[in-house]
Scaffold this motif. Sequence first.
Motif, PDB file in Angstrom:
ATOM      1  N   TYR A   1       0.850  -1.186   0.000  1.00 28.57           N
ATOM      2  CA  TYR A   1       0.000   0.000   0.000  1.00 28.57           C
ATOM      3  C   TYR A   1       0.886   1.237   0.000  1.00 28.57           C
ATOM      4  CZ  TYR A   1      -3.553  -3.302   1.555  1.00 28.57           C
ATOM      5  OH  TYR A   1      -4.403  -4.386   1.642  1.00 28.57           O
ATOM      6  N   LEU A   2       0.433   2.253  -0.724  1.00 35.34           N
ATOM      7  CA  LEU A   2       1.194   3.496  -0.815  1.00 35.34           C
ATOM      8  C   LEU A   2       0.193   4.645  -0.870  1.00 35.34           C
ATOM      9  CD1 LEU A   2       3.964   4.812  -1.130  1.00 35.34           C
ATOM     10  CD2 LEU A   2       3.890   4.257  -3.571  1.00 35.34           C
ATOM     11  N   VAL A   3       0.217   5.481   0.163  1.00 37.80           N
ATOM     12  CA  VAL A   3      -0.665   6.639   0.216  1.00 37.80           C
ATOM     13  C   VAL A   3       0.212   7.874   0.217  1.00 37.80           C
ATOM     14  CG1 VAL A   3      -2.476   7.835   1.486  1.00 37.80           C
ATOM     15  CG2 VAL A   3      -2.352   5.330   1.533  1.00 37.80           C
ATOM     16  N   THR A   4      -0.053   8.800  -0.687  1.00 35.50           N
ATOM     17  CA  THR A   4       0.829   9.952  -0.828  1.00 35.50           C
ATOM     18  C   THR A   4       0.051  11.155  -1.339  1.00 35.50           C
ATOM     19  OG1 THR A   4       2.953  10.670  -1.773  1.00 35.50           O
ATOM     20  CG2 THR A   4       1.474   9.409  -3.210  1.00 35.50           C
ATOM     21  N   GLN A   5       0.682  12.301  -1.281  1.00 33.21           N
ATOM     22  CA  GLN A   5       0.054  13.545  -1.720  1.00 33.21           C
ATOM     23  C   GLN A   5       0.351  13.812  -3.185  1.00 33.21           C
ATOM     24  OE1 GLN A   5      -1.815  15.605   0.269  1.00 33.21           O
ATOM     25  NE2 GLN A   5      -1.588  14.229   2.013  1.00 33.21           N
ATOM     26  N   MET A   6      -0.547  14.546  -3.805  1.00 31.50           N
ATOM     27  CA  MET A   6      -0.312  15.004  -5.179  1.00 31.50           C
ATOM     28  C   MET A   6       1.005  15.736  -5.279  1.00 31.50           C
ATOM     29  SD  MET A   6      -3.920  16.551  -6.543  1.00 31.50           S
ATOM     30  CE  MET A   6      -3.045  17.719  -7.545  1.00 31.50           C
ATOM     31  N   GLY A   7       1.709  15.507  -6.375  1.00 32.83           N
ATOM     32  CA  GLY A   7       2.958  16.217  -6.618  1.00 32.83           C
ATOM     33  C   GLY A   7       4.189  15.482  -6.119  1.00 32.83           C
ATOM     34  N   ASN A   8       3.990  14.503  -5.243  1.00 29.77           N
ATOM     35  CA  ASN A   8       5.136  13.745  -4.738  1.00 29.77           C
ATOM     36  C   ASN A   8       5.685  12.793  -5.786  1.00 29.77           C
ATOM     37  OD1 ASN A   8       5.008  14.996  -2.282  1.00 29.77           O
ATOM     38  ND2 ASN A   8       4.068  13.274  -1.202  1.00 29.77           N
ATOM     39  N   ASP A   9       6.904  12.306  -5.524  1.00 25.61           N
ATOM     40  CA  ASP A   9       7.537  11.271  -6.361  1.00 25.61           C
ATOM     41  C   ASP A   9       7.625  10.001  -5.528  1.00 25.61           C
ATOM     42  OD1 ASP A   9      10.087  13.630  -7.511  1.00 25.61           O
ATOM     43  OD2 ASP A   9       7.976  13.415  -8.066  1.00 25.61           O
ATOM     44  N   LYS A  10       7.266   8.871  -6.145  1.00 25.40           N
ATOM     45  CA  LYS A  10       7.301   7.600  -5.415  1.00 25.40           C
ATOM     46  C   LYS A  10       7.802   6.490  -6.317  1.00 25.40           C
ATOM     47  CE  LYS A  10       5.754   8.852  -1.399  1.00 25.40           C
ATOM     48  NZ  LYS A  10       6.635   8.772  -0.198  1.00 25.40           N
ATOM     49  N   SER A  11       8.272   5.413  -5.673  1.00 22.89           N
ATOM     50  CA  SER A  11       8.738   4.242  -6.415  1.00 22.89           C
ATOM     51  C   SER A  11       8.080   2.980  -5.886  1.00 22.89           C
ATOM     52  CB  SER A  11      10.251   4.090  -6.286  1.00 22.89           C
ATOM     53  OG  SER A  11      10.917   5.125  -6.952  1.00 22.89           O
ATOM     54  N   ILE A  12       7.869   2.029  -6.783  1.00 24.07           N
ATOM     55  CA  ILE A  12       7.385   0.692  -6.442  1.00 24.07           C
ATOM     56  C   ILE A  12       8.428  -0.300  -6.944  1.00 24.07           C
ATOM     57  CG2 ILE A  12       5.517  -0.977  -6.646  1.00 24.07           C
ATOM     58  CD1 ILE A  12       3.712   1.328  -7.590  1.00 24.07           C
ATOM     59  N   LYS A  13       8.756  -1.260  -6.078  1.00 25.04           N
ATOM     60  CA  LYS A  13       9.793  -2.228  -6.450  1.00 25.04           C
ATOM     61  C   LYS A  13       9.174  -3.581  -6.760  1.00 25.04           C
ATOM     62  CE  LYS A  13      13.498  -0.052  -3.845  1.00 25.04           C
ATOM     63  NZ  LYS A  13      14.588  -0.239  -2.864  1.00 25.04           N
ATOM     64  N   CYS A  14       9.800  -4.285  -7.685  1.00 26.46           N
ATOM     65  CA  CYS A  14       9.352  -5.622  -8.054  1.00 26.46           C
ATOM     66  C   CYS A  14      10.542  -6.539  -8.237  1.00 26.46           C
ATOM     67  CB  CYS A  14       8.535  -5.565  -9.343  1.00 26.46           C
ATOM     68  SG  CYS A  14       8.009  -7.201  -9.917  1.00 26.46           S
ATOM     69  N   GLU A  15      10.398  -7.745  -7.726  1.00 33.65           N
ATOM     70  CA  GLU A  15      11.447  -8.750  -7.873  1.00 33.65           C
ATOM     71  C   GLU A  15      10.810 -10.088  -8.204  1.00 33.65           C
ATOM     72  OE1 GLU A  15      13.762  -9.320  -4.332  1.00 33.65           O
ATOM     73  OE2 GLU A  15      14.997 -10.898  -5.209  1.00 33.65           O
ATOM     74  N   GLN A  16      11.439 -10.844  -9.092  1.00 36.78           N
ATOM     75  CA  GLN A  16      10.973 -12.199  -9.387  1.00 36.78           C
ATOM     76  C   GLN A  16      12.135 -13.178  -9.237  1.00 36.78           C
ATOM     77  OE1 GLN A  16      11.844 -14.069 -12.343  1.00 36.78           O
ATOM     78  NE2 GLN A  16      12.776 -12.476 -13.634  1.00 36.78           N
ATOM     79  N   ASN A  17      11.815 -14.339  -8.646  1.00 31.58           N
ATOM     80  CA  ASN A  17      12.843 -15.368  -8.424  1.00 31.58           C
ATOM     81  C   ASN A  17      12.582 -16.595  -9.291  1.00 31.58           C
ATOM     82  OD1 ASN A  17      10.704 -16.574  -7.174  1.00 31.58           O
ATOM     83  ND2 ASN A  17      11.573 -16.569  -5.116  1.00 31.58           N
TER      84      ASN A  17
END
Lengths: 113, 113
Positions: B10-26
Motif C-alpha cells: 500500500y502506498l498513500v501519498t500527496q499530489m505532486g510527490n515522487d514515489k517508487s514501487i519495487k518488483c522482484e521475481q525469483n
Amino acid sequence: EDQVTQSPEALRLQEGESSSLNCSYTVSGLRGLFWYRQDPGKGPEFLFTLYSAGEEKEKERLKATLTKKESFLHITAPKPEDSATYLCATKKNSGGSNYKLTFGKGTLLTVNP
Amino acid sequence: DTAVSQTPKYLVTQMGNDKSIKCEQNLGHDTMYWYKQDSKKFLKIMFSYNNKELIINETVPNRFSPKSPDKAHLNLHINSLELGDSAVYFCASSEQGSYNEQFFGPGTRLTVL
C-alpha cells in the motif's frame, strides 16, 4: 484495434448451478488466449492457455474452450470457493520474439452456498 | 517461496510527490511487466522489459519511468503524482516467447490524495 469483451460483467450462481462465462475477441495475429482468476486484493492467477480453435482444457470444475472468435469458461457444479473475478486475455506479437497481453474487464463470479 | 514480489503493498501519498514501487521475481524469467488496474478493475499493460531492455511502452505519461537494474528486478518510479494515478499496479514476469504464461505479483495499491 484489438478488443477483448467479457460477458456477463457479473454472475451470481447457487452452489451446484453450472454456467458459462464468455470472452469474445477481435485480435489480429492471436498467439494464445489466456484465462486468469483474480481474488480480491491479489494478483491474477493463471488458469489456462488455449492456442487454436477447437482446443479444450480442464481443471477441476473448470473447462475452457476456444473458437475463432470467442472462448468460454464453463463452470460445472461450482462451489463458493470458485467465487472470484475471471479474466480473459489475448496474446499477440509486439515485435521480434516479444508478446503482450490484452485483458478483458473480467466477470465477477459469486457462488452462494 | 514468493515468485513475484512487490513493495510496498500500500502506498498513500500527496499530489505532486515522487514515489517508487519495487518488483522482484525469483523465477529466472527473462521478461517483466508493469500493469495498471484502475477502479473499474480494467488491467492494462504499461511497460515490458526483456533482459533489462525496454520492449513495450504503451501510451503512458512520461512521469512514469521503469528501471531494470537486472533481469530479476523491475522498478517503477512515478514523478509528480496526480489523482488519476490512483490504482493498483501489478508487476508480472514470464519466460520469453508466446507460449508462456505471465505470473503476477500481489499488487501495490497507490492512493494519491
